[in-house]
Write an enzyme that holds these catalytic residues in place. Structure first.
Site, mmCIF file in Angstrom:
data_model
loop_
_atom_site.group_PDB
_atom_site.id
_atom_site.type_symbol
_atom_site.label_atom_id
_atom_site.label_comp_id
_atom_site.label_asym_id
_atom_site.label_seq_id
_atom_site.Cartn_x
_atom_site.Cartn_y
_atom_site.Cartn_z
ATOM 1 N N ARG A 1 0.803 -1.227 0.000
ATOM 2 C CA ARG A 1 0.000 0.000 0.000
ATOM 3 C C ARG A 1 0.826 1.262 0.000
ATOM 4 N NH1 ARG A 1 -3.484 -3.140 1.066
ATOM 5 N NH2 ARG A 1 -1.999 -4.048 2.490
ATOM 6 N N THR A 2 1.791 1.357 0.876
ATOM 7 C CA THR A 2 2.525 2.625 0.988
ATOM 8 C C THR A 2 3.248 2.929 -0.318
ATOM 9 O OG1 THR A 2 2.804 2.246 3.352
ATOM 10 C CG2 THR A 2 4.236 3.882 2.347
ATOM 11 N N ARG B 1 11.427 3.503 2.934
ATOM 12 C CA ARG B 1 11.011 2.566 4.004
ATOM 13 C C ARG B 1 12.224 1.729 4.360
ATOM 14 N NH1 ARG B 1 5.747 -1.078 4.415
ATOM 15 N NH2 ARG B 1 5.006 0.970 4.996
ATOM 16 N N LYS C 1 25.154 -5.249 -1.975
ATOM 17 C CA LYS C 1 26.630 -5.257 -2.052
ATOM 18 C C LYS C 1 27.261 -4.562 -0.853
ATOM 19 C CE LYS C 1 26.103 -4.770 -7.039
ATOM 20 N NZ LYS C 1 26.081 -3.723 -8.087
ATOM 21 N N HIS D 1 5.581 6.141 11.200
ATOM 22 C CA HIS D 1 5.042 6.031 9.844
ATOM 23 C C HIS D 1 4.173 7.274 9.605
ATOM 24 C CE1 HIS D 1 3.704 4.530 6.138
ATOM 25 N NE2 HIS D 1 3.342 3.305 6.465
#
Lengths: 142, 311
Positions: free
Chosen positions: B55-56, B105, B84, B133
């Protein structure tokens, strides 16, 4: 009786609770200094019964902030020309960085060298600091 | 309101007035999306998703596309140079040349704050571990505003994982700044809100908190019920998760004593904490909540980009 002479110029960390001197010695990295340093343990004290003392020859740029976190009874004397020029009281610092790590294993500071947390004292009566990255509280222990 | 060039890492980064202006703009965009369909033409959103998201990420992408902009980025750290061993700082130092605005995120708490210290373009926290959030909070606030008209004098219940739930933390932190708000915090003992958050809500904002373990006990008196999932990914061992995962299940039968105008919200994804039979209840607003999230993110991004003539 063991006798240690005074210092002409430098710092005397006095009234350390007996047994804490060695920890403070290590925490301040005094073993890395090239100037004379003396750690006295279990010295008689009117105030504490027994105490530890650290004497550092020459005034050096040492971050003494940590002392407030260890024992608020500690006193610091700045010595010049064999005399105490200044007495400093110890306070629990409002802001601290570099002295300890955030206790939160999910905090970015635990894995990224760019992230150095600044900790802010929380006014809750305990010696707890809020991490600037994750906001978790970490209680400082020597 | 001049938020051009600012980052949004923590909901406290913006004043209440700034938050409310973004919500108002989001509602205007929701009512008349065509009017804003080209306001971000030529702008690029960079999406840095070090942790899975449906969703985000898609809500952000949809928001930018709906404003005529474009999107680039990664949705899996394993397909980027992170694999890496690249540092966050180095990734940001390049990405801020590739995009005009970034959303990140990350599973590590505080990672977006670190990233913002290296970014020359606005950076938005799209969720960091169990911490914050803020754009889910904007989504929650626009939904409350849409249905309740005013964000004040509300009794808000949070139910589920209050320890690791970043959406809960952000919304609690933000709502406690609004007038007349009180909280009912329903969770197992093991998943109560972190001490630092309780301290902020009670001592800094002087907000009343009732802590409970029963969902049914307070249901009749609350205005908003914010359900959350017990998050498997936040537990260090399976055993603890299994013990707590079915702690609360909201079913249609349990709603019989709830207020008729109560809102049932959920940041989604849902697993089993809200039964499917609740979806048809008029108080269930979680899917509309997700839809409104696109518009509030449109409002946020266009504001941070300093798009002229949108208010």
């Amino acid at each position: 009786m063991l006798k240690v002479t005074g210092i002409e110029k430098g710092i005397v960390i006095d009234h350390i609770t007996s047994g804490q001197g060695l920890k403070i010695f290590e925490k301040l990295n005094l073993h890395k200094l090239s100037t004379p340093v003396v750690l006295l343990m279990n010295v008689s004290s009117n105030k504490l019964g027994k105490k530890d003392i650290i004497k550092i020859q020459d005034y050096l740029d040492i971050d003494l902030t940590v002392l407030g976190l260890i024992d608020p009874n500690i006193t610091i004397n700045i010595v010049e020309n064999n005399e105490i020029k200044e007495k400093r009281d110890i306070e629990i610092p409002e802001k601290v960085s570099g002295l300890f790590k955030c206790k939160n294993p999910r905090c970015i500071t635990s894995v990224d060298d760019y992230a150095e947390a600044e900790f802010t004292l929380v006014p809750n009566g305990k010696i707890q600091y809020r991490c600037s990255y994750c906001e978790e509280l970490t209680e400082y222990k020597l | 309101m001049n938020l051009k060039g600012r980052h949004l890492i923590d909901p406290n980064d913006f004043t209440l007035e700034e938050l409310q202006q973004i919500i108002e703009l989001g509602l205007k965009m929701y009512e008349n999306p065509e009017k804003y369909s080209e306001v971000c033409k030529g702008k690029i959103l960079g999406t840095l998703f070090y942790e899975p998201s449906t969703r985000t990420r898609l809500s952000f992408e949809s928001a930018m596309l709906r404003m005529g902009g474009t999107v680039l980025g990664f949705s899996d750290a394993n397909t980027s140079s992170v694999k890496k061993g690249e540092s966050i700082a180095d990734t940001i130092r390049c990405m801020d040349d590739y995009a005009d605005i970034l959303v990140m995120r990350h599973p590590r708490e505080g990672a977006p704050l670190l990233a913002s210290q290296f970014s020359t373009v606005p950076l938005i926290n799209g969720g960091d571990g169990g911490h914050q959030h803020p754009t889910q909070t904007l989504t929650d606030l626009i939904t409350i505003k849409y249905y309740k008209k005013d964000i004040k004098n509300l009794k808000v219940a949070f139910c589920g994982d209050l320890l690791f739930g970043r959406t809960v933390h952000s919304l609690l932190k933000t709502l406690s700044r609004f007038p007349g708000i009180s909280f009912v915090l329903i969770s197992p003992e093991e998943l109560r809100i972190p001490y630092h958050l309780r301290d902020e809500i009670m001592n800094k904002h002087n907000v009343e908190i009732i802590e409970a373990t029963s969902l049914e006990e307070h249901l009749c008196e609350i205005d908003i019920l914010y359900m959350t999932r017990i998050q498997k990914e936040r537990f260090f061992n399976e055993e603890d998760y299994v013990k707590l995962k079915d702690s609360y299940i909201l079913s249609k039968g349990k709603l019989k004593d709830a207020k008729e105008d109560m809102l049932i919200l959920h940041p989604l994804p849902r697993v089993n904490e809200i039964s499917y039979d609740v979806d048809d209840d008029p108080r269930a607003k979680y899917f509309h909540q997700a839809a409104l999230g696109v518009y509030v993110r449109m409002a946020l991004m266009s504001t941070l980009l300093g798009v002229k003539g949108i208010c």
